[in-house]
Design an enzyme around this catalytic site. Sequence first.
Site, mmCIF file in Angstrom:
data_model
loop_
_atom_site.group_PDB
_atom_site.id
_atom_site.type_symbol
_atom_site.label_atom_id
_atom_site.label_comp_id
_atom_site.label_asym_id
_atom_site.label_seq_id
_atom_site.Cartn_x
_atom_site.Cartn_y
_atom_site.Cartn_z
ATOM 1 N N ASP A 132 0.834 -1.200 0.000
ATOM 2 C CA ASP A 132 0.000 0.000 0.000
ATOM 3 C C ASP A 132 0.871 1.253 0.000
ATOM 4 O OD1 ASP A 132 -2.357 -1.408 -0.034
ATOM 5 O OD2 ASP A 132 -2.675 -1.320 2.130
ATOM 6 N N MET A 150 -9.781 7.630 8.270
ATOM 7 C CA MET A 150 -10.212 8.079 6.930
ATOM 8 C C MET A 150 -11.360 9.089 7.031
ATOM 9 S SD MET A 150 -10.006 4.386 4.970
ATOM 10 C CE MET A 150 -10.868 3.518 6.299
ATOM 11 N N LYS A 165 -3.401 3.521 -2.886
ATOM 12 C CA LYS A 165 -4.563 4.327 -3.220
ATOM 13 C C LYS A 165 -4.473 5.662 -2.500
ATOM 14 C CE LYS A 165 -7.312 0.067 -3.233
ATOM 15 N NZ LYS A 165 -8.330 -0.697 -2.511
#
Length: 262
Positions: free
Chosen positions: A36, A171, A58
Amino acid sequence: MNKGKVWLVGAGPGDPSLITVKGLHCIREATVIVHDRLVNPKLIAQAPDTCQIINVGKTPNHHPVPQEQINQILIDHALAGKNVVRLKGGDPYVFGRGGEEAESLSRHKIAFEIIPGISSSIGGLAYAGIPVTHRDYSSSFHVVTGHLCQGNEPQNWHALAKTEGTLIILMGMTRQEEICKLLIEGGKSPDTPAAAVMYASQPRQKIAKGTLSTLKQEIENQKLHAPALIVIGNVVNLSEILSFASTQVDISHESLQLVEAM
């Protein structure tokens, strides 16, 4: 050709020396690493020179490698007989989509193993001097995501406002102002202590502290941005007493080398 195996490894909250001994061993034995965006490069540097490194990172609202394609990458390399390490920030099963990847591997009868990691929701806050529980302040903690998959029911912030424990939001930075507003509307006091932590557990760690009503301004003052942790509750007030960031010594290189003797 025999099938390979996939290890879903938690890389921890950012400080590379916080990875588990088993996780580091897997990295050093890997023939393929699929990682990641937020994984510390010092961990990837521990891989063999012949290891194939695949970045599937991402960013918010930008997924250059869709999850279905990531699943297929793991499957294809395992079917080719490779030792595959899926290296994920934090813990694979804490909002890391590790469960989806493990399901996909299981459907294809590919051997896999989960190597847990220290979640930023606990370890990252510890480095900021914020314990998620404390006998005098909070007997529970609740970890939620501020970013739900499209099509899912929205988070019930009004219900979460009624929880008594520490509220940790991953997030959630892009919706921080809206989240705080909804929590206040749900009955949480505007004066509830709140903080945001960026680059948790790393030497460049930054913290913004305030209340539900002032956190947005504090984030702007400290120039914080996503990705960052948001924490709400009285334990935030302990950060000045329990913070050890000013005395933190970067021993990550020495720690990673010491593991070779274990």
